[in-house]
Design a protein around this motif. Structure first.
Motif, PDB file in Angstrom:
ATOM      1  N   VAL A 153     -11.137   8.751  11.329  1.00  0.00           N
ATOM      2  CA  VAL A 153      -9.710   8.443  11.212  1.00  0.00           C
ATOM      3  C   VAL A 153      -9.131   9.342  10.132  1.00  0.00           C
ATOM      4  CG1 VAL A 153      -7.999   6.689  10.633  1.00  0.00           C
ATOM      5  CG2 VAL A 153     -10.038   6.054  11.945  1.00  0.00           C
ATOM      6  N   VAL A 154      -8.007   9.984  10.423  1.00  0.00           N
ATOM      7  CA  VAL A 154      -7.404  10.939   9.491  1.00  0.00           C
ATOM      8  C   VAL A 154      -5.951  10.552   9.233  1.00  0.00           C
ATOM      9  CG1 VAL A 154      -6.779  13.338   9.082  1.00  0.00           C
ATOM     10  CG2 VAL A 154      -8.902  12.807  10.291  1.00  0.00           C
ATOM     11  N   HIS A 155      -5.659  10.157   7.997  1.00  0.00           N
ATOM     12  CA  HIS A 155      -4.285   9.908   7.569  1.00  0.00           C
ATOM     13  C   HIS A 155      -3.728  11.078   6.764  1.00  0.00           C
ATOM     14  CE1 HIS A 155      -3.781   5.575   8.598  1.00  0.00           C
ATOM     15  NE2 HIS A 155      -5.102   5.540   8.454  1.00  0.00           N
ATOM     16  N   GLY A 156      -4.601  11.983   6.322  1.00  0.00           N
ATOM     17  CA  GLY A 156      -4.171  13.111   5.499  1.00  0.00           C
ATOM     18  C   GLY A 156      -5.385  13.921   5.085  1.00  0.00           C
ATOM     19  N   ALA A 157      -5.218  14.681   3.999  1.00  0.00           N
ATOM     20  CA  ALA A 157      -6.281  15.590   3.553  1.00  0.00           C
ATOM     21  C   ALA A 157      -7.154  14.933   2.492  1.00  0.00           C
ATOM     22  CB  ALA A 157      -5.682  16.882   3.010  1.00  0.00           C
ATOM     23  N   ARG A 158      -8.466  15.134   2.630  1.00  0.00           N
ATOM     24  CA  ARG A 158      -9.454  14.668   1.654  1.00  0.00           C
ATOM     25  C   ARG A 158     -10.323  15.850   1.271  1.00  0.00           C
ATOM     26  NH1 ARG A 158     -13.398  11.811   2.766  1.00  0.00           N
ATOM     27  NH2 ARG A 158     -13.411  10.520   0.899  1.00  0.00           N
ATOM     28  N   ASN A 207     -12.736   1.094   1.740  1.00  0.00           N
ATOM     29  CA  ASN A 207     -11.533   1.608   1.095  1.00  0.00           C
ATOM     30  C   ASN A 207     -11.738   3.100   0.876  1.00  0.00           C
ATOM     31  OD1 ASN A 207      -9.870  -0.830   0.626  1.00  0.00           O
ATOM     32  ND2 ASN A 207     -11.627  -1.466  -0.598  1.00  0.00           N
ATOM     33  N   ILE A 208     -10.844   3.911   1.406  1.00  0.00           N
ATOM     34  CA  ILE A 208     -11.008   5.364   1.418  1.00  0.00           C
ATOM     35  C   ILE A 208      -9.830   5.999   0.705  1.00  0.00           C
ATOM     36  CG2 ILE A 208     -11.196   7.402   2.893  1.00  0.00           C
ATOM     37  CD1 ILE A 208     -12.312   5.407   5.064  1.00  0.00           C
ATOM     38  N   TYR A 209     -10.132   6.893  -0.226  1.00  0.00           N
ATOM     39  CA  TYR A 209      -9.081   7.574  -0.986  1.00  0.00           C
ATOM     40  C   TYR A 209      -8.980   9.021  -0.540  1.00  0.00           C
ATOM     41  CZ  TYR A 209      -6.420   9.535  -4.867  1.00  0.00           C
ATOM     42  OH  TYR A 209      -5.470  10.185  -5.619  1.00  0.00           O
ATOM     43  N   TYR A 210      -7.774   9.435  -0.224  1.00  0.00           N
ATOM     44  CA  TYR A 210      -7.478  10.816   0.137  1.00  0.00           C
ATOM     45  C   TYR A 210      -6.979  11.526  -1.122  1.00  0.00           C
ATOM     46  CZ  TYR A 210      -7.600   9.247   5.036  1.00  0.00           C
ATOM     47  OH  TYR A 210      -7.975   8.742   6.254  1.00  0.00           O
ATOM     48  N   HIS A 227      -4.241   5.901   0.047  1.00  0.00           N
ATOM     49  CA  HIS A 227      -5.271   4.858   0.029  1.00  0.00           C
ATOM     50  C   HIS A 227      -5.322   4.207   1.407  1.00  0.00           C
ATOM     51  CE1 HIS A 227      -6.016   4.793  -4.369  1.00  0.00           C
ATOM     52  NE2 HIS A 227      -4.762   5.201  -4.435  1.00  0.00           N
ATOM     53  N   GLU A 228      -6.479   4.235   2.026  1.00  0.00           N
ATOM     54  CA  GLU A 228      -6.663   3.647   3.356  1.00  0.00           C
ATOM     55  C   GLU A 228      -7.649   2.489   3.277  1.00  0.00           C
ATOM     56  OE1 GLU A 228      -8.647   4.824   7.716  1.00  0.00           O
ATOM     57  OE2 GLU A 228      -8.840   6.169   5.986  1.00  0.00           O
ATOM     58  N   HIS A 229      -7.374   1.446   4.053  1.00  0.00           N
ATOM     59  CA  HIS A 229      -8.335   0.357   4.205  1.00  0.00           C
ATOM     60  C   HIS A 229      -8.749   0.278   5.667  1.00  0.00           C
ATOM     61  CE1 HIS A 229      -9.624  -3.935   4.802  1.00  0.00           C
ATOM     62  NE2 HIS A 229     -10.416  -3.541   3.837  1.00  0.00           N
ATOM     63  N   GLN A 230     -10.071   0.205   5.892  1.00  0.00           N
ATOM     64  CA  GLN A 230     -10.605   0.099   7.243  1.00  0.00           C
ATOM     65  C   GLN A 230     -11.414  -1.184   7.403  1.00  0.00           C
ATOM     66  OE1 GLN A 230     -13.032   3.352   8.527  1.00  0.00           O
ATOM     67  NE2 GLN A 230     -11.415   4.897   8.370  1.00  0.00           N
ATOM     68  N   GLN A 231     -11.255  -1.815   8.564  1.00  0.00           N
ATOM     69  CA  GLN A 231     -12.141  -2.895   8.994  1.00  0.00           C
ATOM     70  C   GLN A 231     -12.771  -2.439  10.310  1.00  0.00           C
ATOM     71  OE1 GLN A 231      -9.001  -5.990   8.929  1.00  0.00           O
ATOM     72  NE2 GLN A 231     -10.355  -7.109   7.540  1.00  0.00           N
ATOM     73  N   GLU A 232     -14.060  -2.253  10.278  1.00  0.00           N
ATOM     74  CA  GLU A 232     -14.767  -1.710  11.432  1.00  0.00           C
ATOM     75  C   GLU A 232     -15.673  -2.781  12.031  1.00  0.00           C
ATOM     76  OE1 GLU A 232     -17.010   2.363  11.578  1.00  0.00           O
ATOM     77  OE2 GLU A 232     -18.498   0.792  11.141  1.00  0.00           O
ATOM     78  N   ALA A 247      -2.944   2.437   6.008  1.00  0.00           N
ATOM     79  CA  ALA A 247      -2.761   3.118   4.735  1.00  0.00           C
ATOM     80  C   ALA A 247      -1.350   2.858   4.250  1.00  0.00           C
ATOM     81  CB  ALA A 247      -3.001   4.624   4.883  1.00  0.00           C
ATOM     82  N   GLN A 248      -1.215   2.668   2.923  1.00  0.00           N
ATOM     83  CA  GLN A 248       0.088   2.348   2.342  1.00  0.00           C
ATOM     84  C   GLN A 248       1.099   3.448   2.659  1.00  0.00           C
ATOM     85  OE1 GLN A 248      -0.043   1.783  -1.875  1.00  0.00           O
ATOM     86  NE2 GLN A 248       1.960   0.802  -1.969  1.00  0.00           N
ATOM     87  N   GLY A 249       2.223   3.049   3.239  1.00  0.00           N
ATOM     88  CA  GLY A 249       3.259   4.009   3.570  1.00  0.00           C
ATOM     89  C   GLY A 249       2.988   4.796   4.829  1.00  0.00           C
ATOM     90  N   MET A 250       1.859   4.503   5.510  1.00  0.00           N
ATOM     91  CA  MET A 250       1.479   5.229   6.717  1.00  0.00           C
ATOM     92  C   MET A 250       1.437   4.245   7.889  1.00  0.00           C
ATOM     93  SD  MET A 250       0.998   8.235   5.305  1.00  0.00           S
ATOM     94  CE  MET A 250       0.084   9.222   6.469  1.00  0.00           C
ATOM     95  N   LYS A 251       1.014   4.713   9.030  1.00  0.00           N
ATOM     96  CA  LYS A 251       0.936   3.887  10.225  1.00  0.00           C
ATOM     97  C   LYS A 251      -0.320   3.018  10.219  1.00  0.00           C
ATOM     98  CE  LYS A 251       4.579   5.799  12.211  1.00  0.00           C
ATOM     99  NZ  LYS A 251       5.824   5.046  12.499  1.00  0.00           N
ATOM    100  N   HIS A 252      -0.215   1.885  10.912  1.00  0.00           N
ATOM    101  CA  HIS A 252      -1.327   0.952  11.094  1.00  0.00           C
ATOM    102  C   HIS A 252      -1.839   1.125  12.517  1.00  0.00           C
ATOM    103  CE1 HIS A 252      -2.692  -3.567  11.233  1.00  0.00           C
ATOM    104  NE2 HIS A 252      -3.714  -2.736  11.129  1.00  0.00           N
TER     105      HIS A 252
END
Length: 438
Positions: free
Chosen positions: A116-121, A353-356, A362-367, A385-390
């Motif tokens: 899953v990619v919300h941005g650059a890491r 919890n994944i930090y870019y 800041h992204e939270h995943q439940q897998e 992710a805060q301010g991003m899409k769910h």
């Protein structure tokens, strides 16, 4: 005339139009100095070393691997299409037997990009090795793949993508995550419930030299590869283990990288990190090219190389040997560890919890994954992710059994669209990517 023993393909793509900032370590000069060195040394004049021009990857190539949020176009730039395309170009040359081995010297890099990619890491938007691997699986029917990541930073994105894949052996040799970004890659990270043991991390202490790194390759990596029997070996060829790298703490040399390549014999190498732009990269890349081609690299030496200065201590040597022994112990006990890990569960969950760091996201995943004895297991990821899409992302593996295929489609079809901005499906068995939005 000099001649390569192994016919070797090269792709160069410095990405002139892409940099995080003009002075950022990840910028086009990383490859410009290497290109100059290759031209000056006449490497491209050697018979059997062939330069290819990078093609583009397609949208579908990317979507086989990634769930891009909010969409692919927000994640990919033209340079990313070409960088991943350079790796794909080299892979095609190898698979079509036009060359025996290939090296993609491309940027931007990719091994910190998750599924899953919300941005650059870690300077990475998409995972160019994974895009390449899944393309050749689809196009050429390759099943068992080994990825050996020799970047100084743990390849956490590649690990994430192949965490549940029993047909992909992922080995990362890196500086201990307690001392370096991304703070992961520990011995206990062994893979998901259907793939325990196929994720292998070899965290080495700061100031490890070529003695320690080559010991890990000889004594751990090569025996495991021999047992796993991959159809193809990919080297994520990061070069920031070099003693002169400005953002790491290791003591590898250009000749050490060449020796590593000789031992590993990768079918395909793809450039990752490495930020000593003048002092290391031209020498390291030349050494890797010569080693892949099966040519003499004994003359290779950095102008400031002092073997005494970069020699590892006895304490580091003891730590390296202890780590390697534990890695081998885990490998030999992987079936027992899998039984302990899986228990009697039918479904298993993982919260992350994944930090870019590059984009400060800041992204939270439940897998949730279906525990399965017959395939890699269908899984779903609820990602916000805060301010991003769910989103809800559903993955059905290439080698899916009928039960996991039905489970994946049940998750996708029954998802409450009102809860999510987008529900996505990767059906790798049918090579179908789909999505529905609110």
């Amino acid at each position: 005339m000099l001649r390569a023993i192994n016919k070797t393909g090269l792709v160069f793509f410095p990405a002139f139009d892409w940099a995080i900032s003009p002075t950022h370590p990840e910028r086009e000069e990383r490859l410009l100095y290497t290109q100059d060195q290759v031209f000056e040394e006449g490497i491209l004049d050697i018979e059997g070393i062939i330069e290819y021009k990078p093609d583009l990857v397609t949208k579908k190539d990317v979507q086989r691997v990634h769930f891009c949020v909010p969409d692919l176009w927000a994640v990919m730039t033209e340079s990313h299409f070409i960088s991943a395309g350079g790796a794909k170009t080299i892979a095609m040359a190898v698979m079509d037997k036009n060359v025996e081995r290939g090296f993609a010297l491309v940027r931007p890099p990719g091994h910190h990009a998750n599924r899953v990619v919300h941005g650059a890491r870690g300077f990475c938007n998409v995972n160019i090795e994974a895009i390449m691997i899944e393309y050749i699986r689809q196009a050429y029917g390759v099943k068992r793949v080994a990825i050996v990541d020799t970047d100084c930073h743990h390849g956490d994105g590649t690990q994430d993508i192949y965490w549940h894949d029993p047909d992909t052996l992922f080995i990362s040799i890196h500086q201990d995550g307690r001392t370096l970004y991304p703070g992961s890659g520990f011995l206990s990270e062994l893979g998901g419930p259907n793939a325990v043991g196929t994720t292998i991390n070899i965290p080495l202490p700061p100031n490890t030299s070529e003695e320690g790194i080559l010991h890990a390759v000889r004594e751990v990596v090569m025996p495991i590869l021999d047992e796993f029997q991959p159809e193809i070996v990919v080297n994520s060829a990061g070069q920031d283990n070099h003693y002169s790298d400005p953002i790491t703490n290791m003591n590898f040399s250009a000749r050490g990288y060449a020796e590593l390549t000789t031992l590993l014999k990768p079918d395909i190498a793809v450039l990752e990190g490495g930020y000593a732009i003048e002092g290391a990269l031209p020498y390291v890349n030349a050494g890797i090219i010569l080693a892949m081609a099966g040519m003499d690299y004994s003359h290779l030496r950095e102008p400031d190389y002092d073997p005494v200065k970069v020699r590892q201590s006895a304490e580091v040597t003891r730590w390296v040997h202890k780590t390697c022994d534990k890695v081998l112990e885990n490998w030999h006990q992987r079936q027992h560890l899998a039984e302990m890990y899986r228990g009697d569960y039918q479904l298993m969950n993982r919260d992350r919890n994944i930090y870019y760091d590059t984009d400060n996201i800041h992204e939270h995943q439940q897998e949730t994954i279906r525990v399965c004895d017959d395939c890699g297991g269908a899984f779903k990821i609820d990602s916000a992710a805060q301010g991003m899409k769910h989103i809800l992302a559903v993955h059905i593996p290439r080698n899916t059994c009928e039960t996991c295929r039905k489970q994946g489609y049940q998750w996708y079809d029954s998802a409450d669209a009102a809860r999510y901005d987008k529900v996505c499906l990767q059906d790798r068995a049918g090579d179908v990517m789909a999505e529905k939005t609110t």
